[in-house]
Design a protein around this motif. Sequence first.
Motif, PDB file in Angstrom:
ATOM      1  N   ASN A  21       0.768  -1.296  -0.128  1.00  0.00           N
ATOM      2  CA  ASN A  21      -0.063  -0.011   0.077  1.00  0.00           C
ATOM      3  C   ASN A  21       0.855   1.354   0.009  1.00  0.00           C
ATOM      4  OD1 ASN A  21      -3.112  -0.551   0.777  1.00  0.00           O
ATOM      5  ND2 ASN A  21      -1.874  -2.242   1.321  1.00  0.00           N
ATOM      6  N   GLY A  68      -7.417  -4.766   2.153  1.00  0.00           N
ATOM      7  CA  GLY A  68      -7.665  -5.774   1.225  1.00  0.00           C
ATOM      8  C   GLY A  68      -6.870  -6.774   1.563  1.00  0.00           C
ATOM      9  N   ASN A 100      -6.647 -10.625   2.241  1.00  0.00           N
ATOM     10  CA  ASN A 100      -7.322 -11.920   2.228  1.00  0.00           C
ATOM     11  C   ASN A 100      -7.131 -12.886   3.263  1.00  0.00           C
ATOM     12  OD1 ASN A 100      -8.634 -14.093   0.888  1.00  0.00           O
ATOM     13  ND2 ASN A 100      -7.083 -14.585  -0.480  1.00  0.00           N
TER      14      ASN A 100
END
Length: 466
Positions: free
Chosen positions: A19, A60, A62
């Motif tokens: 990020n 984000g 997972n």
Amino acid sequence: MSTGKLFIGKRVRELRQENGATQAQFAERIGISTSYLNQIESNQRPVSATVLLALVDKCGLNVAELGAGETDRLLSAFSEALSDPLFQGYAPGIQELKMIVQNAPGLAHALIAAHQAYRRTSEQLASIDRELAKGASDPTPYEEVRDFFHFTDNYIHELDIVAETIAVETGIPYDSFVALKARLEGKHGVSVRQLTQDGELRRFDRSNRTLYLSGNSPLVTQQFQLAIQLAQLEASPAIDAILSRASFRTQEAVEICRVGLQNYFAGALLMPYEKFARSASELRHDVELIALRFGTSLEQTCHRLSTLQRPGNKGVPVFFARIDRAGNITKRHSATRLQFARYGAACPLWNAHTAFETQGRIIRQLAQMPDGSRYLSMAVQVTKRNGGYRSAETVYVLAFGCDISVADAFVYADGLDIKGGAHYEPIGVSCRVCERQGCHARATPPVKRRIEVNHAQRGVLPYELV
């Protein structure tokens, strides 16, 4: 460390770097202090449920990535290295091993590498082979490449995406041979011709832009070679970048890995991820039906099943191995907890060996490891021949399977009593690390157990494990 706590410092640090955020920026984004984030990334503190949700919603993450994956593979290799008699007197518990692997994976890798060097040196000295003793401290190129794919989860995201993009553009997997040939001719000016002599599968003549394929090879082999040629022409930049990051010790390892990456690309091109994963689910992992749908061989299909580890869209974790008649495991990968032995032969009770007696028929086995984990294992003998009656024939077995908890996703589980413990056959990884008592198939005692010989009594084995 409690088994219920989640230490994912390495993944959180990677997520922050993906990020492009500093620790202060990332901590503010997920609503915690910078010092807490620092402790999480260094695995000094576990991730709470609140922080985990924030990572999922805002960054984000997972959650599926937090399963077995690399940690279990590293833990298996680390544990096997420490089982060597060299470390006699040091018997760490599973929690201590997990602590090292999760907090200091680099240290675990370094110890595994040092142990590999020790084993090679010891074996070379034992054979008094002065020629082999040269450079004994370095792993062989094949070992380096094997470990590279092992610790990347056998999934190479960059290549998979490039291959899938080309597959969409060309309409693969429908009429793959025609589509690949058209791509080579239309985009690269490469004509495809047949080889007239035996002994070669593929030869590319750069001077006249002609690719020669063996006309004696099956269609599935020819189209795989077409895909490899496309890998050389279109995926070289991505492959070069991957090899540069891998930092192999020798140029030999670089070139061997280049071949492996080209083969990976070819498989990903012929069996594009999204379509293949969806088909595997729809057909309940029936490898024969999947192979027919994609026009691929059983080996290509089984291997591809073991690579379905794309973040955010992972398939059912599958193990896959290819075994020759001598018991050598020439291909190995496991996305499950089951890890193949790095040294020595595989367990003789594994149905992979029995498959050599049942040509062309997939056989099933419910197997239980010494630690209680259970698996559905399938094996099938395959014969490969390029040419006619006088051509050499290669015979090997393909073995694949899954953890019993997801066995319902496989057609091969139908009719089996997967809940009944009496139907599970006891197997192990290999004799040298298996501590199962009373095994009639044991070849050698486990390296970390003493044996006792009773001359007045003889059982299945001439000794007992103490």
